[in-house]
Design a protein around this motif. Structure first.
Motif, short mmCIF file in Angstrom:
data_model
loop_
_atom_site.label_atom_id
_atom_site.label_comp_id
_atom_site.label_asym_id
_atom_site.label_seq_id
_atom_site.Cartn_x
_atom_site.Cartn_y
_atom_site.Cartn_z
N TYR A 61 -35.43 12.29 -8.74
CA TYR A 61 -35.86 12.36 -7.34
C TYR A 61 -35.08 11.34 -6.51
O TYR A 61 -34.65 11.62 -5.38
CB TYR A 61 -37.35 12.10 -7.26
CG TYR A 61 -38.03 12.52 -5.98
CD1 TYR A 61 -37.33 13.06 -4.90
CD2 TYR A 61 -39.41 12.39 -5.85
CE1 TYR A 61 -37.97 13.45 -3.74
CE2 TYR A 61 -40.07 12.78 -4.69
CZ TYR A 61 -39.34 13.30 -3.64
OH TYR A 61 -39.98 13.68 -2.49
N ALA A 62 -34.87 10.14 -7.07
CA ALA A 62 -34.13 9.11 -6.34
C ALA A 62 -32.70 9.54 -6.07
O ALA A 62 -32.16 9.29 -4.98
CB ALA A 62 -34.16 7.80 -7.14
N PHE A 91 -39.74 3.11 -2.81
CA PHE A 91 -39.87 4.28 -3.67
C PHE A 91 -39.41 3.96 -5.09
O PHE A 91 -40.09 4.30 -6.07
CB PHE A 91 -39.05 5.42 -3.08
CG PHE A 91 -38.96 6.64 -3.95
CD1 PHE A 91 -39.86 7.68 -3.79
CD2 PHE A 91 -37.97 6.76 -4.91
CE1 PHE A 91 -39.78 8.82 -4.59
CE2 PHE A 91 -37.89 7.88 -5.72
CZ PHE A 91 -38.78 8.92 -5.57
N LEU A 92 -38.26 3.30 -5.21
CA LEU A 92 -37.71 3.00 -6.54
C LEU A 92 -38.67 2.16 -7.36
O LEU A 92 -38.95 2.46 -8.53
CB LEU A 92 -36.37 2.27 -6.39
CG LEU A 92 -35.20 3.07 -5.85
CD1 LEU A 92 -33.97 2.18 -5.70
CD2 LEU A 92 -34.88 4.26 -6.75
N PHE A 93 -39.20 1.10 -6.78
CA PHE A 93 -40.04 0.18 -7.54
C PHE A 93 -41.43 0.75 -7.81
O PHE A 93 -41.95 0.64 -8.93
CB PHE A 93 -40.15 -1.15 -6.80
CG PHE A 93 -38.87 -1.92 -6.75
CD1 PHE A 93 -38.24 -2.33 -7.92
CD2 PHE A 93 -38.26 -2.24 -5.54
CE1 PHE A 93 -37.04 -3.03 -7.89
CE2 PHE A 93 -37.07 -2.95 -5.50
CZ PHE A 93 -36.46 -3.34 -6.68
N ILE A 94 -42.04 1.36 -6.79
CA ILE A 94 -43.41 1.85 -6.94
C ILE A 94 -43.47 3.02 -7.91
O ILE A 94 -44.28 3.04 -8.85
CB ILE A 94 -44.00 2.25 -5.57
CG1 ILE A 94 -44.14 1.03 -4.67
CG2 ILE A 94 -45.34 2.95 -5.77
CD1 ILE A 94 -45.12 -0.01 -5.15
N LEU A 95 -42.62 4.02 -7.70
CA LEU A 95 -42.70 5.19 -8.57
C LEU A 95 -42.22 4.89 -9.99
O LEU A 95 -42.73 5.46 -10.95
CB LEU A 95 -41.90 6.36 -7.98
CG LEU A 95 -42.76 7.31 -7.12
CD1 LEU A 95 -43.09 6.65 -5.79
CD2 LEU A 95 -42.10 8.65 -6.93
N THR A 96 -41.24 3.99 -10.13
CA THR A 96 -40.83 3.59 -11.47
C THR A 96 -41.98 2.94 -12.21
O THR A 96 -42.27 3.27 -13.38
CB THR A 96 -39.64 2.61 -11.40
OG1 THR A 96 -38.50 3.28 -10.84
CG2 THR A 96 -39.27 2.10 -12.79
N ALA A 97 -42.66 2.01 -11.56
CA ALA A 97 -43.79 1.31 -12.20
C ALA A 97 -44.90 2.29 -12.56
O ALA A 97 -45.51 2.19 -13.64
CB ALA A 97 -44.32 0.22 -11.27
#
Length: 214
Positions: A21-22, A81-87
């Motif tokens: 998605y990223a 988005f990168l940090f929240i969805l990855t976590a």
């Protein structure tokens, strides 16, 4: 997590949903910044989840609107988005992460646009309100933020929720985009409502790991 800082960012094998998605968002953001602006404007208008489009082709615009990042490559939403969805994906998997994102995106969009349709029908809003430009990932991101908070230790949970709450309060006070200002806290509450689902998945994963060690 501190010993392995690369886990803060998505990877093809570890977090395939967020990673794919990223990449897609980076491509559309780059095109929005550097592509032909007339074409970009037309694509954004066609992707808008305004009342007119939701009435005509709801599924298409609900998906298309989530393919763009408001603000392009410079947007803070993209980094968050990168940090929240990855976590979140590392804890509950890609399917549930996608589900939380989609639920927040759809619920907050409908909850903010349906009153516009009602207002126009009652003559309280101009018909131009049916064609407002509305796109981006922020509702889904806020839902994932709310869901992730439920999986963190208390100090981190309330820090994350407090930070998100302050951003929502700032938007409400500035009132530059009323629909987004109300949609963001609503999407966050959708994420909080998902706590039982995501916590159940974390417990199941912990049990699976324990069983493999036996």
């Amino acid at each position: 997590m501190a010993a392995r800082p690369w886990r803060l960012l998505p990877t093809p094998l570890g977090t395939p949903f967020t990673f794919g998605y990223a990449l897609l968002l980076m491509a559309t953001a780059a095109y929005a910044d550097y592509g032909d602006q007339e074409t970009v404007g037309r694509l954004l208008r066609d992707s808008s989840t305004d009342v007119a489009h939701l009435s005509d082709r709801p599924l298409l615009v609900l998906v298309a609107s989530a393919l763009w990042v408001a603000g392009g490559l410079q947007s803070a939403y993209g980094l968050a988005f990168l940090f929240i969805l990855t976590a979140l994906e590392r804890r509950v998997g890609g399917l549930r992460t996608a589900g939380v994102f989609l639920l927040g995106h759809v619920v907050a969009t409908l909850a903010t646009e349906l009153p516009v349709a009602w207002g126009v029908a009652m003559g309280e809003l101009p018909t131009a309100s049916l064609h407002r430009l509305d796109y981006g990932i922020s509702f889904g991101l806020m839902a994932c933020t709310g869901a992730l908070a439920g999986l963190l230790p208390p100090w981190a949970r309330w820090t994350l929720l407090g930070s998100a709450g302050l951003l929502c309060a700032r938007d409400l006070l500035e009132y530059l985009d009323p629909l987004a200002a109300w949609g963001h806290p609503l999407a966050g509450l959708v994420g909080v409502a998902c706590w039982p689902l995501v916590r159940r998945r974390v417990r199941a994963r912990a049990l699976e790991r324990a069983m493999t060690r036996l």
